[in-house]
Design a protein around this motif. Sequence first.
Motif, PDB file in Angstrom:
ATOM      1  N   GLU A  48      11.411  63.976 -19.386  1.00 50.06           N
ATOM      2  CA  GLU A  48      11.938  63.038 -18.415  1.00 50.06           C
ATOM      3  C   GLU A  48      10.828  62.284 -17.575  1.00 50.06           C
ATOM      4  N   HIS A  49      10.151  63.223 -17.194  1.00 49.08           N
ATOM      5  CA  HIS A  49       8.932  62.758 -15.954  1.00 49.08           C
ATOM      6  C   HIS A  49       8.066  61.844 -16.945  1.00 49.08           C
ATOM      7  N   VAL A  50       7.816  62.162 -18.271  1.00 49.92           N
ATOM      8  CA  VAL A  50       6.755  61.080 -19.209  1.00 49.92           C
ATOM      9  C   VAL A  50       7.696  59.881 -19.415  1.00 49.92           C
ATOM     10  N   PHE A  51       8.746  60.073 -19.816  1.00 56.09           N
ATOM     11  CA  PHE A  51       9.773  58.964 -19.852  1.00 56.09           C
ATOM     12  C   PHE A  51       9.781  57.882 -18.547  1.00 56.09           C
ATOM     13  N   ASP A  52       9.740  58.477 -17.685  1.00 58.64           N
ATOM     14  CA  ASP A  52       9.640  57.834 -16.199  1.00 58.64           C
ATOM     15  C   ASP A  52       8.514  56.950 -16.085  1.00 58.64           C
ATOM     16  N   TRP A  53       7.273  57.548 -16.273  1.00 53.37           N
ATOM     17  CA  TRP A  53       6.052  56.869 -16.239  1.00 53.37           C
ATOM     18  C   TRP A  53       6.113  55.617 -17.272  1.00 53.37           C
ATOM     19  N   VAL A  54       6.523  56.130 -18.512  1.00 49.63           N
ATOM     20  CA  VAL A  54       6.106  55.018 -19.513  1.00 49.63           C
ATOM     21  C   VAL A  54       7.560  53.980 -19.324  1.00 49.63           C
ATOM     22  N   LEU A  55       8.376  54.475 -18.845  1.00 53.86           N
ATOM     23  CA  LEU A  55       9.504  53.254 -18.382  1.00 53.86           C
ATOM     24  C   LEU A  55       8.871  52.077 -17.649  1.00 53.86           C
ATOM     25  N   ASP A  56       8.049  52.286 -16.676  1.00 51.50           N
ATOM     26  CA  ASP A  56       7.539  51.372 -15.735  1.00 51.50           C
ATOM     27  C   ASP A  56       6.671  50.367 -16.441  1.00 51.50           C
ATOM     28  N   VAL A  57       6.161  50.798 -17.763  1.00 43.11           N
ATOM     29  CA  VAL A  57       5.079  49.754 -18.439  1.00 43.11           C
ATOM     30  C   VAL A  57       5.820  49.662 -19.709  1.00 43.11           C
ATOM     31  N   CYS A  71      10.883  57.965 -28.079  1.00 42.13           N
ATOM     32  CA  CYS A  71      12.206  57.907 -28.536  1.00 42.13           C
ATOM     33  C   CYS A  71      12.340  58.433 -30.132  1.00 42.13           C
ATOM     34  N   LYS A  72      11.219  58.095 -30.970  1.00 38.77           N
ATOM     35  CA  LYS A  72      11.365  58.613 -32.413  1.00 38.77           C
ATOM     36  C   LYS A  72      10.870  59.996 -32.357  1.00 38.77           C
ATOM     37  N   SER A  73      10.125  60.565 -31.447  1.00 44.96           N
ATOM     38  CA  SER A  73       9.691  61.767 -31.734  1.00 44.96           C
ATOM     39  C   SER A  73      10.700  62.776 -30.943  1.00 44.96           C
ATOM     40  N   PHE A  74      11.246  62.446 -30.027  1.00 50.49           N
ATOM     41  CA  PHE A  74      12.490  63.280 -29.528  1.00 50.49           C
ATOM     42  C   PHE A  74      14.051  63.109 -29.494  1.00 50.49           C
ATOM     43  N   GLY A  75      14.207  62.107 -30.379  1.00 50.84           N
ATOM     44  CA  GLY A  75      15.624  61.674 -30.648  1.00 50.84           C
ATOM     45  C   GLY A  75      16.340  62.870 -31.291  1.00 50.84           C
ATOM     46  N   GLN A  76      15.894  63.831 -32.250  1.00 55.21           N
ATOM     47  CA  GLN A  76      16.342  64.705 -32.659  1.00 55.21           C
ATOM     48  C   GLN A  76      16.642  65.979 -31.786  1.00 55.21           C
ATOM     49  N   ILE A  77      15.568  66.054 -30.970  1.00 55.15           N
ATOM     50  CA  ILE A  77      15.484  67.273 -30.001  1.00 55.15           C
ATOM     51  C   ILE A  77      16.301  67.140 -28.787  1.00 55.15           C
ATOM     52  N   TYR A  78      16.135  65.907 -28.007  1.00 54.63           N
ATOM     53  CA  TYR A  78      16.961  65.712 -26.755  1.00 54.63           C
ATOM     54  C   TYR A  78      17.690  64.193 -26.804  1.00 54.63           C
ATOM     55  N   PRO A  79      18.725  64.276 -27.830  1.00 55.39           N
ATOM     56  CA  PRO A  79      19.381  62.834 -28.042  1.00 55.39           C
ATOM     57  C   PRO A  79      20.151  62.451 -26.944  1.00 55.39           C
ATOM     58  N   ASP A  80      20.589  63.076 -25.824  1.00 53.24           N
ATOM     59  CA  ASP A  80      21.066  62.664 -24.918  1.00 53.24           C
ATOM     60  C   ASP A  80      20.294  61.893 -23.768  1.00 53.24           C
ATOM     61  N   CYS A  81      19.243  62.677 -23.686  1.00 52.90           N
ATOM     62  CA  CYS A  81      17.908  62.299 -22.819  1.00 52.90           C
ATOM     63  C   CYS A  81      17.396  60.707 -23.412  1.00 52.90           C
ATOM     64  N   ILE A  86      16.771  54.677 -23.118  1.00 51.03           N
ATOM     65  CA  ILE A  86      17.005  53.598 -23.937  1.00 51.03           C
ATOM     66  C   ILE A  86      17.684  52.706 -23.110  1.00 51.03           C
ATOM     67  N   GLY A  87      19.043  53.214 -22.402  1.00 50.63           N
ATOM     68  CA  GLY A  87      19.767  52.527 -21.613  1.00 50.63           C
ATOM     69  C   GLY A  87      19.142  52.080 -20.244  1.00 50.63           C
ATOM     70  N   PHE A  88      18.304  53.202 -19.715  1.00 50.57           N
ATOM     71  CA  PHE A  88      17.630  52.676 -18.394  1.00 50.57           C
ATOM     72  C   PHE A  88      16.632  51.451 -18.967  1.00 50.57           C
ATOM     73  N   ASP A  89      15.896  51.385 -19.997  1.00 49.65           N
ATOM     74  CA  ASP A  89      15.001  50.341 -20.600  1.00 49.65           C
ATOM     75  C   ASP A  89      15.648  49.119 -20.541  1.00 49.65           C
ATOM     76  N   MET A  92      16.321  47.928 -17.125  1.00 48.81           N
ATOM     77  CA  MET A  92      15.179  47.532 -16.503  1.00 48.81           C
ATOM     78  C   MET A  92      14.576  46.063 -16.995  1.00 48.81           C
ATOM     79  N   TRP A  93      14.631  46.099 -18.334  1.00 50.45           N
ATOM     80  CA  TRP A  93      13.873  45.126 -18.985  1.00 50.45           C
ATOM     81  C   TRP A  93      14.669  44.198 -19.804  1.00 50.45           C
ATOM     82  N   GLY A  94      15.778  44.602 -19.965  1.00 50.17           N
ATOM     83  CA  GLY A  94      16.653  43.720 -20.895  1.00 50.17           C
ATOM     84  C   GLY A  94      16.638  44.135 -22.525  1.00 50.17           C
TER      85      GLY A  94
END
Length: 99
Positions: A48-57, A71-81, A86-89, A92-94
């Motif tokens: 989640e922390h890494v996603f937060d940083w990456v979401l900004d850019v 998303c591709k690397s963690f879709g199977q491991i943490y699908p809800d996260c 993806i929804g936050f992205d 924020m960015w359309g």
Amino acid sequence: NQQNDPYSEILALAQALTGLHEQSCLMLKPIVDDCCKHPESVDEKELEHVFDWVLDVSCCSKGKRLFNRLCKSFGQIYPDCVKSYIGFDREMWGDEDKG
């Protein structure tokens, strides 16, 4: 005359922001690389922390590639996260698919 052009200041700010996004992507790439190389060692809070940083850019192409890689690397491991981010992205960015 550029000094009297009201758009020159906006353009300069946009260029500076683009430079900051590029610099952030360079700093985030090794973090994303490490997470994706060893996804089993990344817990959900860390992701989640890494996603937060990456979401900004993720508004720029390099940032979007980092985001998609997570998303591709963690879709199977943490699908809800991943679905949440993806929804936050999109918030924020359309949604690129709508364009």
